[in-house]
Design an enzyme around this catalytic site. Sequence first.
Site, short mmCIF file in Angstrom:
data_model
loop_
_atom_site.label_atom_id
_atom_site.label_comp_id
_atom_site.label_asym_id
_atom_site.label_seq_id
_atom_site.Cartn_x
_atom_site.Cartn_y
_atom_site.Cartn_z
N GLU A 167 1.12 -1.06 -0.18
CA GLU A 167 -0.53 0.15 -0.20
C GLU A 167 0.57 1.58 0.08
O GLU A 167 0.45 2.33 0.62
CB GLU A 167 -0.62 -0.16 1.33
CG GLU A 167 -2.52 -0.34 1.04
CD GLU A 167 -2.52 -2.08 0.52
OE1 GLU A 167 -3.76 -2.32 0.21
OE2 GLU A 167 -1.64 -2.69 0.72
N TYR A 169 4.22 2.19 2.08
CA TYR A 169 3.83 2.50 3.56
C TYR A 169 4.85 2.24 3.59
O TYR A 169 6.05 1.39 2.28
CB TYR A 169 3.54 1.70 4.21
CG TYR A 169 1.78 2.23 4.66
CD1 TYR A 169 1.46 3.46 4.78
CD2 TYR A 169 0.95 0.98 4.10
CE1 TYR A 169 0.50 3.60 5.60
CE2 TYR A 169 -0.39 2.16 4.19
CZ TYR A 169 -0.80 3.63 5.56
OH TYR A 169 -2.01 3.85 5.11
N ARG A 217 2.45 -8.63 3.90
CA ARG A 217 1.68 -8.24 3.38
C ARG A 217 2.86 -7.83 2.32
O ARG A 217 2.50 -6.18 2.54
CB ARG A 217 0.70 -7.50 3.98
CG ARG A 217 -0.57 -6.56 2.96
CD ARG A 217 -1.57 -6.28 3.42
NE ARG A 217 -2.29 -6.04 2.38
CZ ARG A 217 -3.71 -6.02 2.47
NH1 ARG A 217 -4.24 -5.72 3.82
NH2 ARG A 217 -4.69 -5.42 2.05
N HIS A 255 -1.99 4.24 -2.19
CA HIS A 255 -1.80 5.02 -1.21
C HIS A 255 -2.29 5.98 -2.25
O HIS A 255 -3.51 6.86 -3.27
CB HIS A 255 -2.58 5.06 -0.44
CG HIS A 255 -2.84 4.45 1.01
ND1 HIS A 255 -4.11 4.28 1.01
CD2 HIS A 255 -2.45 4.50 2.31
CE1 HIS A 255 -4.35 3.65 1.81
NE2 HIS A 255 -3.42 3.32 2.87
N GLN A 342 -18.24 4.69 2.94
CA GLN A 342 -18.46 5.97 3.83
C GLN A 342 -18.42 6.29 5.03
O GLN A 342 -18.79 7.10 5.36
CB GLN A 342 -20.03 6.46 3.36
CG GLN A 342 -20.66 7.07 1.77
CD GLN A 342 -22.03 7.03 1.56
OE1 GLN A 342 -22.60 7.37 2.17
NE2 GLN A 342 -22.25 6.53 0.36
#
Length: 671
Positions: A167, A169, A217, A255, A342
């Site tokens: 992701e 990081y 991961r 991201h 949301q």
Amino acid sequence: MNTAYPHLLEPLDLGFTQLRNRVLMGSMHIGLEDKARDFDKLAAFFAARAKGGVALAVTGGFSPNREGWLYPFASKLSSKREVGPHRDVTSAVHEAGGKIALQILHAGRYSYHPLSVSASAVKSPINPFKPRAMSERGIRSTIADYARCAVLAREAGYDGVEIMGSEGYLINQFTAPRVNRRDDGWGGPIENRARFAVEIVKAVREAVGPDFIIIFRLSMLDLVEGGNTWDEVLFQAKAIEAAGATMINTGIGWHEARVPTIVTSVPRAAFGFVPEKLRPEVSIPVIAVNRINTPEIAEDLLARGACDMVSLARPLLADPEFVNKAARGGAQDINTCIACNQACLDHTFALKRASCLVNPYAAYETELVRKPAEVVKQVAVVGAGPAGMTAAVELAERGHQVTLFERGKAVGGQFRLAARIPGKEEFTETLRYYTRRLDTLGVTVRLGVEVDIEMLTDFDEVILASGVTGRVPAIPGIDHPSVLQYAEAIEQSERVGPRVAVIGAGGIGFDVSELLSSAESTALDPAAWYAEWGVNPAIDSAGGIAAKATPASPRQIWLLQRKKESLGKGLGKTSGWVHRSSLRDRGVHMIGGVHYERIDDEGLHIVVGDEPRTLAVDSVVVCAGQLSDRSLEDPLREGGIPFHVVGGAHEAAELDAKRAIRQATEIALKV
């Protein structure tokens, strides 16, 4: 045990321990991890999922040191004094029959503070802080911090750790050329770029011993320029296995990637091909992720050999009993995740506590508590949109006798309209769930009924969930034959001409534009979706990206708003960019700062700045907001009938199903 999902429910033997099934609860930052005083709530949250059948849960990310904080004073585990509260979490999960791992996450250049560090001093496009390049000493110290964090996790009672290497990081910043510009032993060829990850796994394994789960991961599909090739991913996977990892979890996208990976318009299990390609190359279990929201999807991935476990994160927010319901043959009773983001990710990125739009109990297990009604009442619910359906179900769950009135021919209200939008087909699952619950709980549902006060006089209480009506703006010619309200355009899109102006660029305006600019929904066709977003399923390009091939819009569309700000500013933080990008790619004209002059046979006359323009359109669709329907409020008050107003009837501004469902739940728990 139900035999419909034999692979999903099969135990997984890890040698030194066994997992009771193939469901891993993927890591999510809930917002309860940052303060010790919230760990009782965190314990209740994870215990509910363990009771629901989850084999192994993974916490939100905890940094191994201060530099790795997501933001100042965010979750961290780096000293013994921080261990105590974690024992409440691990004990609660173990008592419920599950296992739990702590995720170790160093944010690197995603850290939202001036202490941030990375492989190189390359600023992220989504963060104002530029990181320092880590020194050799800093790298060695950070590796030791990971090992210490894992030891502390073991002391806290965790069954393992997940090392976050994807992701975008810190670890991913070392592995990918996008950020790693080093020319020392930690940069250059993949053998050096992967070294940081490999050394971390080795150090953690040496520190915790052989009988502790280590999940790594791994970013298998970076989806950014400067990402890894498949050969480089494969090198990392094999090196991480050799270093001592127990399992490899799949990471998809950074991201900052401009490819959606988890929003509702992403096809179900769209990225299942990624772990499927890796699994034959390693001998440890591989975990599949992203948009796996039904037992059928999970079973298919496992049965075809795409993975050894499935990671469900948001689906277990939506329904903590997901696994148990599947096991007892009640999959139709699962409250399905609709991937709206949301109440979960949008809350996380706004530093609020995460929850779930369709399940407001999520992360509020100690605060929202359903108890049987002390006095059983006859309750009428007027309106069967999200608020009305929720109120009816919650009241009936507590033992009240409920009658649900709806003027339309079916339940659902605005949600039924939303389900017609390409990319929002998942919303039909919520309608299916509520319809099932209303039937199972014995709620009397009366459709096609226009309620008047005489029909409510025999009820003890009334829930007024009568919804909204579309606002009609005061534009000369608004009654012209070319004008449609948004509900008409959604339900009868064939009436909309080839050139169309959409008045109002809130969520509904974007939805209408999505519908009118789509010949078909790519959310239901993975191959078309990959082409639309530039995903390379062959994974033979760096980062797994390809040139976009966006389908052409069947209409010429102008999306307009009065405000001068950029269109879509009020959309969800984690999904709004997807809608804006999708419409731009299809050639939708998005114009702000519009003054509407009139509508006539020539089209829509507007002024933008000081420039008059005539849009020669065939249709004008009005998405200019809503007005609450509270026509029964005064008669109820005059008749002395206790009532509560919920949902759009309570507040029409920016229709919000999240607010409506939570509000209806809270009121139903008090009746």
